[in-house]
Design a protein around this motif. Structure first.
Motif, PDB file in Angstrom:
ATOM      1  N   UNK A   1      31.394 -21.352  25.913  1.00  0.00           N
ATOM      2  CA  UNK A   1      30.019 -21.443  25.420  1.00  0.00           C
ATOM      3  C   UNK A   1      29.865 -22.642  24.493  1.00  0.00           C
ATOM      4  N   UNK A   2      30.872 -22.893  23.699  1.00  0.00           N
ATOM      5  CA  UNK A   2      30.887 -24.070  22.818  1.00  0.00           C
ATOM      6  C   UNK A   2      30.776 -25.342  23.660  1.00  0.00           C
ATOM      7  N   UNK A   3      31.573 -25.429  24.715  1.00  0.00           N
ATOM      8  CA  UNK A   3      31.554 -26.618  25.573  1.00  0.00           C
ATOM      9  C   UNK A   3      30.178 -26.799  26.212  1.00  0.00           C
ATOM     10  N   UNK A   4      29.609 -25.717  26.682  1.00  0.00           N
ATOM     11  CA  UNK A   4      28.320 -25.804  27.357  1.00  0.00           C
ATOM     12  C   UNK A   4      27.201 -26.235  26.403  1.00  0.00           C
ATOM     13  N   UNK A   5      27.229 -25.744  25.179  1.00  0.00           N
ATOM     14  CA  UNK A   5      26.218 -26.171  24.207  1.00  0.00           C
ATOM     15  C   UNK A   5      26.348 -27.652  23.901  1.00  0.00           C
ATOM     16  N   UNK A   6      27.581 -28.143  23.810  1.00  0.00           N
ATOM     17  CA  UNK A   6      27.767 -29.573  23.572  1.00  0.00           C
ATOM     18  C   UNK A   6      27.308 -30.396  24.770  1.00  0.00           C
ATOM     19  N   UNK A   7      27.497 -29.880  25.954  1.00  0.00           N
ATOM     20  CA  UNK A   7      27.003 -30.567  27.143  1.00  0.00           C
ATOM     21  C   UNK A   7      25.478 -30.662  27.121  1.00  0.00           C
ATOM     22  N   UNK A   8      24.838 -29.620  26.603  1.00  0.00           N
ATOM     23  CA  UNK A   8      23.374 -29.603  26.530  1.00  0.00           C
ATOM     24  C   UNK A   8      22.832 -30.399  25.352  1.00  0.00           C
ATOM     25  N   UNK A   9      23.684 -30.743  24.396  1.00  0.00           N
ATOM     26  CA  UNK A   9      23.229 -31.321  23.132  1.00  0.00           C
ATOM     27  C   UNK A   9      22.346 -32.554  23.280  1.00  0.00           C
ATOM     28  N   UNK A  10      22.660 -33.516  24.165  1.00  0.00           N
ATOM     29  CA  UNK A  10      21.807 -34.713  24.226  1.00  0.00           C
ATOM     30  C   UNK A  10      20.340 -34.415  24.495  1.00  0.00           C
ATOM     31  N   UNK A  11      20.059 -33.309  25.151  1.00  0.00           N
ATOM     32  CA  UNK A  11      18.672 -32.955  25.468  1.00  0.00           C
ATOM     33  C   UNK A  11      18.012 -32.071  24.417  1.00  0.00           C
ATOM     34  N   UNK A  12      18.808 -31.511  23.480  1.00  0.00           N
ATOM     35  CA  UNK A  12      18.278 -30.469  22.602  1.00  0.00           C
ATOM     36  C   UNK A  12      18.453 -30.757  21.113  1.00  0.00           C
ATOM     37  N   UNK A  13      18.930 -31.926  20.755  1.00  0.00           N
ATOM     38  CA  UNK A  13      19.267 -32.173  19.341  1.00  0.00           C
ATOM     39  C   UNK A  13      18.046 -32.205  18.430  1.00  0.00           C
ATOM     40  N   UNK A  14      16.844 -32.359  18.982  1.00  0.00           N
ATOM     41  CA  UNK A  14      15.660 -32.332  18.112  1.00  0.00           C
ATOM     42  C   UNK A  14      15.287 -30.911  17.703  1.00  0.00           C
ATOM     43  N   UNK A  15      15.915 -29.912  18.314  1.00  0.00           N
ATOM     44  CA  UNK A  15      15.621 -28.515  18.000  1.00  0.00           C
ATOM     45  C   UNK A  15      16.462 -28.058  16.810  1.00  0.00           C
ATOM     46  N   UNK A  16      15.779 -27.614  15.749  1.00  0.00           N
ATOM     47  CA  UNK A  16      16.511 -27.086  14.584  1.00  0.00           C
ATOM     48  C   UNK A  16      17.285 -25.830  14.949  1.00  0.00           C
ATOM     49  N   UNK A  17      16.700 -25.024  15.841  1.00  0.00           N
ATOM     50  CA  UNK A  17      17.388 -23.803  16.256  1.00  0.00           C
ATOM     51  C   UNK A  17      18.640 -24.141  17.052  1.00  0.00           C
ATOM     52  N   UNK A  18      18.573 -25.171  17.886  1.00  0.00           N
ATOM     53  CA  UNK A  18      19.769 -25.551  18.636  1.00  0.00           C
ATOM     54  C   UNK A  18      20.866 -26.021  17.692  1.00  0.00           C
TER      55      UNK A  18
END
Length: 740
Positions: A538-555
């Protein structure tokens, strides 16, 4: 229970709605909520009204949604302000993809607002959606100002909460009562605990520890309580006020030398200097005197909505198991209530029945539950997702009850939950033979963690049946949370659902028991119910998604939380390596594993936590300091807060119960004591002498105490970038880091 009898019992509960504000007031309260939530311009696209006739024939809350689309406002109608707010949030969540959460809200509205093709009507299946635990006031609310309370009451309204504790300011009322009775100010000061421990003074578990309460505390809490009550009532919520449970200060025996009191046993490894509460004998004439005096003063100050909370035997064994004694003790509390408020209903935490099952047999439980007229005792089945009591008591022998999810003890950080048990539990209780269930409840000891768990429980308060597919639900939760659908982020949440959030209900304990946050020993259990590899993935997958979601405070919050959890898992694994190395007398391996924990993992965790203000010890302590009116008072509040986070009592009486993972706490508390522990183990092997846990505890206590009393100020502004730090840690520690 026959339907007619249940109807009579529920009829009493309807009395509690008598003082709720009128439709216009509740309508205006929800309109103001929309403005606070969305801003004045977007709020203009919502038409809100409260109409009592929308309620079902059984009086259950109902909302109706209609409209939307280009140039057409969304119409939100509710039978109460709470119902209207819940309807508003249903539209924002399910049609606009929004989310309101403790860690931050995602409220990007689509334009135009989505149209509802037909009017949507929803009625809650039960009368009540309850919120809070007595302990929440100490573990989470203790240092809140009105701005933070306003946010929380808004969250409550949006999630459909219509019954909640409102216990602030009661010590000011008790002080008035004690002075009227003839106690001196010195005796009163000696009785009250400090602010961080008031929950247990209120339940009779503690006195004195961490006190006394400053005069300014009473004034501020009175002010807060008035604002809290005004806002709750404006939404149509029912605030639960405190009542007299029978516990009295020791000084009562000076004022009334002939009074008949019992001294209960100690609690929580405290001695009688701080525990062993005095309980008035139920037949003593002082009992109704104090009980009625307190309630009169309370109602004179705050008004009433006729539901009162009181816990006489919370985690304290009564002096006798004789049913006649238990009946008399219970009846005395209730009779003191109705002598002042004939419409009084008693809200009782049912925790005692499952906490000491060896004492509370059927005869003892019946003695308590049947001492109050049916329908006048409303029982919280407090830990029903793990240890439901209604099944062992035939629905509390006819008294109405609320199925509660407790979930969290002590406000611990850590990803955990029993989602399937939570999902299935309310419906199972509702269809239980002759069920007297009248509501669902959210009753954590501490909030601000595991937000998915609370989102599900709040939604279940409006559902007749369980969520049919939790994997689909959690994917939607993730997309609402981040404001967009991302396959990797949603896959990460599904992995968390099947791992950390998939604890069997009957084995769930609601604590973070990681070695990281426990005083070190060779006996810590590191067995978990899930595959740690799912957390790492799950950690790896969130990091994979990070470039698209870093503007989200919740992310960013979630990425930090999952990274924190991954480091916690690594600490457990290296702790096991160190323990095995010690048992096998392999010094080199012990030093390696111990060094990774103390010189790499814990410093890295502290640096990660420091990147987010929501995980800073300085943020936590500044809340306490902000309550003060002087520097001395600020230091006093800070000391209260630090004790609660660590030793809890003066001698580590409830050590690490309220553990948190905060930057500063990890570096200056957890890390040094793990370093001392590893040194002690290495010394033992190097010199060929046994490791003695009691000697280590004697040596580590001064280190723990020094952390509390050193008056160090901690940063309240974050440093570093969460995403960058998480990626560096992943590349260093994840076994498949090269695939990122």
């Amino acid at each position: 229970m026959e339907a007619a009898v249940l109807a009579v019992a529920l009829g009493f509960l309807l009395l509690a709605r008598g003082s709720v504000g009128d439709e216009a007031r509740e309508t205006e309260a929800v309109r103001q909520l929309v403005v606070r939530l969305l801003g004045p311009e977007p709020a203009a696209d919502f038409l809100v009204s409260v109409e009592r006739e929308l309620a079902t024939e059984a009086g259950l809350d109902t909302y109706k949604l209609s409209g939307g689309g280009s140039g057409i406002p969304v119409r939100v109608r509710g039978s109460t302000g709470v119902a209207a707010a819940a309807g508003l949030y249903r539209y924002l969540r399910d049609f606009c993809g929004c989310q309101v959460a403790w860690s931050g809200s995602q409220l990007r509205l689509p334009r135009p607002l989505p149209a509802l093709l037909q009017e949507l009507t929803e009625a809650t299946p039960n009368r009540y959606r309850y919120y809070q635990n007595v302990c929440t006031h100490s573990y989470s609310f203790v240092w809140w100002d009105w701005a933070r309370w306003e946010q929380e009451i808004d969250w409550m309204a949006l999630n459909g909460i219509n019954l909640a504790l409102a216990w602030s300011g009661q010590e000011a009322i008790w002080q008035r009562v004690y002075l009227i009775l003839g106690l001196t100010q010195s005796e009163i000061d000696k009785h009250f605990t400090g602010p961080a421990f008031l929950a247990w003074e209120r339940m009779g578990n503690l006195h004195t520890w961490g006190g006394p309460l400053p005069r300014s505390w009473h004034l501020k809490q009175l002010y807060l309580q008035h604002r809290i009550l005004d806002r709750m009532r404006a939404f149509g919520m029912i605030p639960v006020l405190p009542a007299f449970a029978g516990h009295v200060p020791k000084a009562i025996t000076r004022v009334f030398p002939q009074v008949n009191v019992f001294q209960l046993g100690s609690w929580g490894h405290f001695n009688c200097s701080y525990s062993c509460s005095f309980l008035l004998a139920p037949g003593d004439p002082v009992f109704p005197l104090i009980g009625s005096l307190f309630l009169r003063e309370l109602i004179k100050e705050f008004g009433t909505d006729h539901i009162y909370g009181a816990d006489t035997f919370n985690e304290m064994q009564p002096i006798s198991s004789d049913p006649s004694f238990l009946t008399a003790a219970t009846a005395a509390v209730y009779e003191a209530m109705i002598s002042v408020d004939p419409d009084a209903i008693w809200l009782l935490q049912g925790w005692l029945f499952q906490h000491q099952p060896q004492f509370w047999g059927p005869a003892q439980v019946k003695a308590v539950l049947q001492a109050v007229p049916r329908g006048r005792l409303l029982v919280l089945d407090l830990f029903a997702e793990s240890h439901p009591v209604y099944m062992q008591t035939a629905s509390f022998y006819g008294q109405p009850f609320i199925w509660c999810m407790l979930h969290n003890f002590g406000g611990n950080h850590g990803l955990f939950g029993a989602l399937e048990a939570v999902n299935q539990g309310p419906r199972a209780a509702r269809i239980f033979p002759n069920s007297t269930m009248v509501g669902t409840g959210i009753a954590p000891e501490g909030i601000g963690q595991n937000e998915m768990v609370y989102a599900l429980m709040a939604e279940l308060g409006w559902r007749k049946d369980p969520v049919p597919d939790l994997e689909v639900w959690v994917s939607r939760f993730a997309s609402h949370r981040y404001g967009m659908s991302h396959p990797d982020a949603e896959a990460a949440w599904r992995l968390l659902l099947r791992s950390v959030y998939n604890c069997p209900g009957e084995t769930y304990n609601g604590h973070n028991r990681s070695p990281l946050v426990k005083r070190p020993s060779l006996q810590i259990n590191t067995i978990v119910w899930y595959n740690r590899s799912d957390v790492f993935e799950a950690w790896r997958l969130l990091l994979t998604a990070a470039p698209n979601l870093t503007t989200s405070k919740a992310f960013r919050y979630d990425l930090l939380d999952v990274t924190r959890q991954s480091l916690q898992e690594l600490v457990s694994l290296f702790y096991e390596e160190a323990r095995i190395a010690f048992m096998k007398e392999e010094l080199d391996l012990l030093l390696r594993a111990g060094g990774i924990i103390t010189r790499k993992l814990l410093p890295a965790l502290d640096e990660l936590l420091a990147s987010d203000s929501r995980f800073l010890l300085g943020t936590w302590l500044n809340q306490a300091r902000a309550m003060a009116v002087s520097e001395d008072e600020a230091q006093f509040y800070e000391l209260n807060s630090l004790y609660q986070l660590t030793l809890w009592g003066p001698e580590g009486n409830i050590m690490d119960y309220a553990n948190k993972q905060l930057a500063g706490l990890v570096a200056d508390y957890y890390q040094p004591r793990w370093g001392l522990f590893m040194e002690a183990l290495a010394h033992s092997l190097a010199r060929g002498v046994p490791f003695r846990q009691h000697e280590f505890e004697k040596n580590v206590f001064p280190l723990e105490l020094a952390f509390i009393i050193n008056k160090k100020r901690y940063p309240s502004h974050p440093q570093g970038d969460t995403v960058d730090l998480s990626k560096k840690l992943f590349l260093k520690y994840h076994p498949q880091a090269g695939s990122l």
